[in-house]
Design an enzyme around this catalytic site. Sequence first.
Site, PDB file in Angstrom:
ATOM      1  N   LYS A  61       1.059  -1.271   0.035  1.00 17.16           N
ATOM      2  CA  LYS A  61      -0.004   0.053  -0.192  1.00 17.16           C
ATOM      3  C   LYS A  61       0.932   1.335  -0.052  1.00 17.16           C
ATOM      4  CE  LYS A  61      -3.838  -2.327   2.207  1.00 17.16           C
ATOM      5  NZ  LYS A  61      -4.413  -2.924   3.300  1.00 17.16           N
ATOM      6  N   GLN A 105      -4.403  -1.386   9.798  1.00 20.90           N
ATOM      7  CA  GLN A 105      -4.120  -2.824   9.345  1.00 20.90           C
ATOM      8  C   GLN A 105      -4.846  -3.944  10.133  1.00 20.90           C
ATOM      9  OE1 GLN A 105      -2.934  -3.453   5.983  1.00 20.90           O
ATOM     10  NE2 GLN A 105      -3.996  -5.457   6.245  1.00 20.90           N
ATOM     11  N   ASP A 128     -10.582   2.958   4.165  1.00 23.81           N
ATOM     12  CA  ASP A 128     -10.813   1.418   4.121  1.00 23.81           C
ATOM     13  C   ASP A 128     -12.260   1.327   3.726  1.00 23.81           C
ATOM     14  OD1 ASP A 128      -8.874  -0.406   3.825  1.00 23.81           O
ATOM     15  OD2 ASP A 128      -8.313  -0.430   5.793  1.00 23.81           O
TER      16      ASP A 128
END
Length: 303
Positions: A61, A105, A128
């Site tokens: 990412k 994460q 997200d």
Amino acid sequence: MTMAPDATTYQLIDGKQTAETIKAEIAAEVATIKAAGGKVPHLAAILVGHDGGSETYVRNKVLACERVGFESTLLRYEDDITEAELLAKVEELNQDASIDGFIVQLPLPRHISSEKVLEAVRPEKDVDGFHPMNLGRMVAGLPALLPATPSGIVELLRRYKLPTDGKHCVVIGRSNIVGTPVSILLAKNLEPGNCTVTLCHSRTQNLASITKTADILVAALGRPEFVTADMVKPGAVVIDVGTTRVEDANRKTGWALKGDVKFDEVAPLASYITPVPGGVGPMTIAMLLLNTLKACKGEVYPR
Ligand code: NAP
């Protein structure tokens, strides 16, 4: 190769290439923003602990951010960080005007509630798309930061111009990050969308008889090679979301990434199919970048 009498010639849905195209589009927009002296999108990522998979995902990412010209910040914490400490870090990012969006994460260590942490992220910075506010807005058909993997699947269907209107879509897996949101998005009166959706899970009975009726089959259960040829209708579009590391002594890493679909036997039956790796995975990162760009521009939540 022997093919079943009703077998079709399948086409690969190349998520890697599609993600590259989207990233090139984003990079071009960032270059224009920079040239005009505007704010360059800035994504931050929180990584707790040393899980191999998580380290790889976060590294990819951050690298993707650099490639499109975003700024990126990686914040790493040991897995003995307390929930209160982590919530304080989240709040710092919420307050930091230089950061447009950030991700935490998953998975988090067991002593930390993922729900609490994800709810602590300000919806405007929730790139997200996991915050209940964004999920709720998505359900209501309001502008939202959409969860990256489901919107990546929809984007693949769009870019490959695969008809969805009136099609029967069967989704296996009902998680909040993949199965449930993709089933909602594909049932909406949108293009792509307007599917008749059946959402299956571990309590579903006669699963194969349901998946056999799918025009579009989305496998998101996290069981390597679970979907076999006898579960698939000839000509179906097959989207494999699964990414499980399985031991593979022939590889330097000692593992290989396996999807939820037994590719070799299902592909000859399918009209279109995503590979693993190189299918849905790269799209997830591309959609995360797109969400960060949207957050920076205040497209969903005007600044
Ligand atoms: P999850 O939270 O573990 O959910 C799995 C879902 O599958 C659950 O709803 C479960 O049902 C269902 N399920 C499990 N076994 C089943 C069975 N035998 N028959 C029918 N349904 C079954 O998983 P997730 O987070 O959604 O992830 C799913 C997979 O996608 C994983 O391999 C993950 O690594 C991968 N993934 C990939 C990406 C990407 O970018 N490519 C992104 C996210 C996830 P119950 O609800 O009844 O337990």
